[in-house]
Design an enzyme around this catalytic site. Sequence first.
Site, PDB file in Angstrom:
ATOM      1  CG  HIS A   1     -23.694   5.874 -11.276  1.00 41.96           C
ATOM      2  ND1 HIS A   1     -22.627   4.961 -11.113  1.00 41.96           N
ATOM      3  CD2 HIS A   1     -24.479   5.399 -12.374  1.00 41.96           C
ATOM      4  CE1 HIS A   1     -22.693   3.829 -11.918  1.00 41.96           C
ATOM      5  NE2 HIS A   1     -23.955   4.237 -12.573  1.00 41.96           N
TER       6      HIS A   1
ATOM      7  CD  GLU B   1     -31.252  -3.087 -16.504  1.00 42.72           C
ATOM      8  OE1 GLU B   1     -30.649  -2.256 -16.187  1.00 42.72           O
ATOM      9  OE2 GLU B   1     -31.143  -3.647 -17.338  1.00 42.72           O
TER      10      GLU B   1
ATOM     11  CG  ASP C   1     -28.145   4.609 -15.699  1.00 40.65           C
ATOM     12  OD1 ASP C   1     -27.064   4.738 -16.845  1.00 40.65           O
ATOM     13  OD2 ASP C   1     -27.691   4.244 -14.731  1.00 40.65           O
TER      14      ASP C   1
ATOM     15  CG  ASP D   1     -23.234   2.951 -25.704  1.00 43.62           C
ATOM     16  OD1 ASP D   1     -22.905   3.952 -25.625  1.00 43.62           O
ATOM     17  OD2 ASP D   1     -22.700   1.964 -25.167  1.00 43.62           O
TER      18      ASP D   1
ATOM     19  N   PRO E   1     -31.182  -3.167 -27.318  1.00 46.53           N
ATOM     20  CG  PRO E   1     -30.756  -4.220 -25.130  1.00 46.53           C
ATOM     21  CD  PRO E   1     -30.323  -3.935 -26.647  1.00 46.53           C
TER      22      PRO E   1
HETATM   23  N1  SPD Z   1     -20.837   3.691 -23.708  1.00 47.53           N
HETATM   24  C1  SPD Z   1     -21.132   4.015 -22.276  1.00 47.53           C
HETATM   25  C2  SPD Z   1     -22.800   4.229 -22.230  1.00 47.53           C
HETATM   26  C3  SPD Z   1     -22.974   3.906 -20.757  1.00 47.53           C
HETATM   27  C4  SPD Z   1     -24.427   4.307 -20.312  1.00 47.53           C
HETATM   28  N2  SPD Z   1     -25.001   4.164 -19.066  1.00 47.53           N
HETATM   29  C5  SPD Z   1     -24.070   3.278 -18.390  1.00 47.53           C
HETATM   30  C6  SPD Z   1     -24.585   2.769 -17.231  1.00 47.53           C
HETATM   31  C7  SPD Z   1     -24.051   3.232 -15.800  1.00 47.53           C
HETATM   32  N3  SPD Z   1     -24.973   2.844 -15.007  1.00 47.53           N
END
Ligand code: SPD
Length: 283
Positions: free
Chosen positions: A62, A106, A154, A157, A161
């Site tokens: 983060h 989100e 953010d 993978d 979605p």
């Molecule tokens: N394989 C992990 C991918 C993580 C990407 N985002 C994580 C969210 C944390 N806010």
Amino acid sequence: MPIQFNEFYNENTGLTIGLKKLLFSEQTDYQLVEVFETDTWGNLMTIDGMVMLSEKDEFVYHEMVAHPVMFAHPNPQKVLIIGGGDGGAAREVLRHPSVKHLDMVEIDEAVVRASKEFFPGVGAWEDDRLNVLFEDGIAFVKAAKAEYDVVIIDGSDPVGPAEGLFEKEFFQYCFDALKEDGVLSAQTESPWVSEYHKSMKQVFDALNDVFTESDMYLGFIPLYPAGMWSFAYASKGIKVQSDEVLSRVEKGLSGFGDDLKYYNKAIHRGSFALPNFVKEIIR
Ligand code: SPD
């Protein structure tokens, strides 16, 4: 027999985490969201069986997805986070006193609900500069025109979605959503997982085409595949390694740098140094 969570990322190679118990499990319209209490990492959130965050190591991801790009902009007032439902990226953005308004879009409200209940130290939910929207981030950013100083991607993978968050069309929408001195960051997977190399290259090719500046940088996150994680920086002109940005980092961190656990001025500089095998992936 101990109970364990396993995430395999190369045939039979992967990560094992000892669990105490399952705290939350919900198959939403988009994905399977789960939260476990672990033996050594605090609570752990997974989506479709992939680690998203643990209480112990979330600070690395983060801080790194937020601060390099937030300091790159001279006066970030209006910020957009696509994804980020656990609230960690928002918490870091809101440390910057220049921020007046933060939209966090989100797609899955279950992620926010689970985070509020099981990761109480992660999100800055009470900050009234934060506006949480439960919508499709791609459609949202497509409709925004020259509105934001900073956009942060953010997502999870590139399967399910979040797949669209790795496509050129999406980065064009982000470019259009940014003001003329706008800057962007995005999570771009582990250089050690060859299955994702195509998506990584696709992102950096798109950023090269669409933006004026683009760079990859790295952070080290123990519970993500092989512990090495990549991020993208892109801008309409601001160079993230310029003296001007570095002096902003120094000045800004004199305000809240002591509250951070990973990011500092040397990390800002050093994280853009790439090993040759990583450069090769996006060449
Ligand atoms: N394989 C992990 C991918 C993580 C990407 N985002 C994580 C969210 C944390 N806010």
